[in-house]
Write an enzyme that holds these catalytic residues in place. Sequence first.
Site, PDB file in Angstrom:
ATOM      1  N   LYS A 107     -19.226  84.849-111.955  1.00 60.46           N
ATOM      2  CA  LYS A 107     -18.825  83.453-111.840  1.00 60.46           C
ATOM      3  C   LYS A 107     -19.834  82.535-112.541  1.00 60.46           C
ATOM      4  O   LYS A 107     -19.552  81.381-112.810  1.00 60.46           O
ATOM      5  CB  LYS A 107     -18.780  83.039-110.350  1.00 60.46           C
ATOM      6  CG  LYS A 107     -17.832  83.861-109.519  1.00 60.46           C
ATOM      7  CD  LYS A 107     -18.074  83.515-108.035  1.00 60.46           C
ATOM      8  CE  LYS A 107     -17.324  84.507-107.160  1.00 60.46           C
ATOM      9  NZ  LYS A 107     -17.663  84.325-105.747  1.00 60.46           N
ATOM     10  N   GLY A 108     -21.005  83.073-112.781  1.00 62.53           N
ATOM     11  CA  GLY A 108     -22.144  82.246-113.193  1.00 62.53           C
ATOM     12  C   GLY A 108     -21.937  81.448-114.460  1.00 62.53           C
ATOM     13  O   GLY A 108     -22.506  80.374-114.626  1.00 62.53           O
ATOM     14  N   GLU A 121     -22.341  84.166-121.194  1.00 65.06           N
ATOM     15  CA  GLU A 121     -23.046  84.621-119.993  1.00 65.06           C
ATOM     16  C   GLU A 121     -24.036  83.554-119.536  1.00 65.06           C
ATOM     17  O   GLU A 121     -24.507  82.740-120.330  1.00 65.06           O
ATOM     18  CB  GLU A 121     -23.733  85.954-120.341  1.00 65.06           C
ATOM     19  CG  GLU A 121     -24.551  86.613-119.275  1.00 65.06           C
ATOM     20  CD  GLU A 121     -23.824  86.951-117.987  1.00 65.06           C
ATOM     21  OE1 GLU A 121     -23.245  86.025-117.386  1.00 65.06           O
ATOM     22  OE2 GLU A 121     -23.894  88.108-117.541  1.00 65.06           O
ATOM     23  N   ASP A 122     -24.341  83.560-118.247  1.00 71.60           N
ATOM     24  CA  ASP A 122     -25.326  82.594-117.745  1.00 71.60           C
ATOM     25  C   ASP A 122     -26.754  83.032-118.046  1.00 71.60           C
ATOM     26  O   ASP A 122     -27.541  82.278-118.599  1.00 71.60           O
ATOM     27  CB  ASP A 122     -25.132  82.316-116.234  1.00 71.60           C
ATOM     28  CG  ASP A 122     -25.104  83.579-115.379  1.00 71.60           C
ATOM     29  OD1 ASP A 122     -25.212  84.701-115.936  1.00 71.60           O
ATOM     30  OD2 ASP A 122     -24.978  83.458-114.144  1.00 71.60           O
ATOM     31  N   ASP A 138     -30.734  89.135-118.351  1.00 69.98           N
ATOM     32  CA  ASP A 138     -31.902  89.490-117.540  1.00 69.98           C
ATOM     33  C   ASP A 138     -32.342  90.911-117.922  1.00 69.98           C
ATOM     34  O   ASP A 138     -32.980  91.092-118.954  1.00 69.98           O
ATOM     35  CB  ASP A 138     -31.495  89.345-116.075  1.00 69.98           C
ATOM     36  CG  ASP A 138     -32.636  89.496-115.104  1.00 69.98           C
ATOM     37  OD1 ASP A 138     -33.750  89.094-115.412  1.00 69.98           O
ATOM     38  OD2 ASP A 138     -32.400  90.024-113.988  1.00 69.98           O
ATOM     39  N   LYS A 160     -34.175  85.960-120.263  1.00 72.47           N
ATOM     40  CA  LYS A 160     -35.463  86.344-119.656  1.00 72.47           C
ATOM     41  C   LYS A 160     -35.908  87.643-120.318  1.00 72.47           C
ATOM     42  O   LYS A 160     -35.745  88.729-119.748  1.00 72.47           O
ATOM     43  CB  LYS A 160     -35.292  86.622-118.165  1.00 72.47           C
ATOM     44  CG  LYS A 160     -34.951  85.467-117.276  1.00 72.47           C
ATOM     45  CD  LYS A 160     -35.077  85.951-115.820  1.00 72.47           C
ATOM     46  CE  LYS A 160     -34.220  85.190-114.876  1.00 72.47           C
ATOM     47  NZ  LYS A 160     -34.203  85.771-113.518  1.00 72.47           N
ATOM     48  N   PHE A 174     -36.726  83.091-110.718  1.00 70.50           N
ATOM     49  CA  PHE A 174     -35.362  83.145-110.192  1.00 70.50           C
ATOM     50  C   PHE A 174     -34.810  81.725-110.205  1.00 70.50           C
ATOM     51  O   PHE A 174     -35.390  80.820-109.619  1.00 70.50           O
ATOM     52  CB  PHE A 174     -35.313  83.728-108.771  1.00 70.50           C
ATOM     53  CG  PHE A 174     -33.906  84.015-108.371  1.00 70.50           C
ATOM     54  CD1 PHE A 174     -33.303  85.217-108.734  1.00 70.50           C
ATOM     55  CD2 PHE A 174     -33.151  83.069-107.688  1.00 70.50           C
ATOM     56  CE1 PHE A 174     -31.976  85.465-108.421  1.00 70.50           C
ATOM     57  CE2 PHE A 174     -31.823  83.312-107.369  1.00 70.50           C
ATOM     58  CZ  PHE A 174     -31.237  84.512-107.732  1.00 70.50           C
ATOM     59  N   VAL A 175     -33.731  81.538-110.918  1.00 74.33           N
ATOM     60  CA  VAL A 175     -33.198  80.189-111.100  1.00 74.33           C
ATOM     61  C   VAL A 175     -31.798  80.058-110.505  1.00 74.33           C
ATOM     62  O   VAL A 175     -31.053  81.037-110.418  1.00 74.33           O
ATOM     63  CB  VAL A 175     -33.164  79.788-112.592  1.00 74.33           C
ATOM     64  CG1 VAL A 175     -34.565  79.661-113.158  1.00 74.33           C
ATOM     65  CG2 VAL A 175     -32.349  80.770-113.414  1.00 74.33           C
ATOM     66  N   ASP A 217     -26.317  81.172-108.939  1.00 68.03           N
ATOM     67  CA  ASP A 217     -26.370  81.126-107.476  1.00 68.03           C
ATOM     68  C   ASP A 217     -27.505  81.930-106.886  1.00 68.03           C
ATOM     69  O   ASP A 217     -28.109  82.787-107.533  1.00 68.03           O
ATOM     70  CB  ASP A 217     -25.066  81.688-106.892  1.00 68.03           C
ATOM     71  CG  ASP A 217     -25.039  83.219-106.971  1.00 68.03           C
ATOM     72  OD1 ASP A 217     -25.262  83.753-108.070  1.00 68.03           O
ATOM     73  OD2 ASP A 217     -24.825  83.862-105.932  1.00 68.03           O
ATOM     74  N   ARG A 221     -24.545  76.848-106.989  1.00 68.19           N
ATOM     75  CA  ARG A 221     -23.883  76.861-108.303  1.00 68.19           C
ATOM     76  C   ARG A 221     -23.553  75.444-108.763  1.00 68.19           C
ATOM     77  O   ARG A 221     -23.465  75.177-109.950  1.00 68.19           O
ATOM     78  CB  ARG A 221     -22.568  77.657-108.244  1.00 68.19           C
ATOM     79  CG  ARG A 221     -22.733  79.145-108.005  1.00 68.19           C
ATOM     80  CD  ARG A 221     -21.424  79.857-108.287  1.00 68.19           C
ATOM     81  NE  ARG A 221     -21.373  81.195-107.748  1.00 68.19           N
ATOM     82  CZ  ARG A 221     -21.848  82.283-108.364  1.00 68.19           C
ATOM     83  NH1 ARG A 221     -22.433  82.178-109.524  1.00 68.19           N
ATOM     84  NH2 ARG A 221     -21.739  83.478-107.810  1.00 68.19           N
TER      85      ARG A 221
HETATM   86  P1  IMP Z   1     -28.595  91.660-116.076  1.00 67.46           P
HETATM   87  O1  IMP Z   1     -29.794  92.147-115.300  1.00 67.46           O
HETATM   88  O2  IMP Z   1     -28.946  91.297-117.492  1.00 67.46           O
HETATM   89  O3  IMP Z   1     -27.478  92.655-115.978  1.00 67.46           O
HETATM   90  O4  IMP Z   1     -28.146  90.295-115.404  1.00 67.46           O
HETATM   91  C1  IMP Z   1     -27.094  90.289-114.537  1.00 67.46           C
HETATM   92  C2  IMP Z   1     -26.768  89.010-113.865  1.00 67.46           C
HETATM   93  O5  IMP Z   1     -27.708  88.797-112.832  1.00 67.46           O
HETATM   94  C3  IMP Z   1     -26.758  87.721-114.646  1.00 67.46           C
HETATM   95  O6  IMP Z   1     -25.621  87.530-115.379  1.00 67.46           O
HETATM   96  C4  IMP Z   1     -26.806  86.741-113.490  1.00 67.46           C
HETATM   97  O7  IMP Z   1     -25.522  86.554-112.963  1.00 67.46           O
HETATM   98  C5  IMP Z   1     -27.677  87.446-112.492  1.00 67.46           C
HETATM   99  N1  IMP Z   1     -29.037  86.903-112.532  1.00 67.46           N
HETATM  100  C6  IMP Z   1     -30.103  87.380-113.201  1.00 67.46           C
HETATM  101  N2  IMP Z   1     -31.173  86.582-113.035  1.00 67.46           N
HETATM  102  C7  IMP Z   1     -30.758  85.568-112.225  1.00 67.46           C
HETATM  103  C8  IMP Z   1     -31.407  84.384-111.710  1.00 67.46           C
HETATM  104  O8  IMP Z   1     -32.588  84.091-111.940  1.00 67.46           O
HETATM  105  N3  IMP Z   1     -30.625  83.579-110.933  1.00 67.46           N
HETATM  106  C9  IMP Z   1     -29.323  83.834-110.673  1.00 67.46           C
HETATM  107  N4  IMP Z   1     -28.678  84.914-111.147  1.00 67.46           N
HETATM  108  C10 IMP Z   1     -29.391  85.769-111.918  1.00 67.46           C
HETATM  109 MG    MG Z   2     -23.887  86.289-114.884  1.00 66.13          MG
END
Ligand code: IMP
Ligand code: MG
Length: 185
Positions: free
Chosen positions: A42-43, A98-99, A102, A130, A151-152, A158, A164
């Site tokens: 949803k982000g 994507e939001d 990570d 990140k 962590f944002v 969220d 959100r």
């Molecule tokens: P990934 O680790 O790259 O697979 O990231 C997966 C998802 O984790 C991102 O799309 C976000 O939805 C969530 N996420 C990662 N870091 C944060 C954060 O700092 N705040 C909120 N959601 C996060």
């Molecule tokens: Mg996301």
Amino acid sequence: MATPTLDVLYSRQQIQQRVRELGAQMTQDFHGQPLVLLGVLKGACIFLSDLARNIPLDCSFDFLSVSSYGDSTHSTGEVRLIKDVDCSLEDRNVVLVEDILDTGLTLTYLKKMMQAHRPRTLKIVTLLDKPSRRVHPIAADYVGFTIPDHFVVGYGMDHAELYRNLPDICIMKSADQSRRKAPSR
Ligand code: IMP
Ligand code: MG
């Protein structure tokens, strides 16, 4: 959980400015061709909504939803597709929206899944990156802001489904920050 502290990292004005720049760059790069903006729920929904209004090309929207496996402290490194695309992506210019990029697990998985739909082009735009958290070697084509390991929340992002709707992107700090919790999308 104790009430968390929320410190503004990027204000709504800074976000809008950067989203305008990203939209302008993408508009230039796609040379008048139509796009499919493919948001990761949803982000990314608020980012997609603002970004789309800064891309004066023919844009259609579609959405994906994923979940990751694992308990509260360990991600198993697996992602599951909960909602696939509704439209055909074949021979179209697709941009995954994507939001946050990570560890890279989600976008590595989604990129592979979407390539199977045989798009003409497949690009990635992420509002936040990140890089220090990366486990899977993947880079976005367009990045709003590169940030350290905070962590944002806010602007679509969220913690436990809250925050959100904050207009700014904020760093969340609390005694129980649950940094290692598998975040919801
Ligand atoms: P990934 O680790 O790259 O697979 O990231 C997966 C998802 O984790 C991102 O799309 C976000 O939805 C969530 N996420 C990662 N870091 C944060 C954060 O700092 N705040 C909120 N959601 C996060
Ligand atoms: Mg996301």
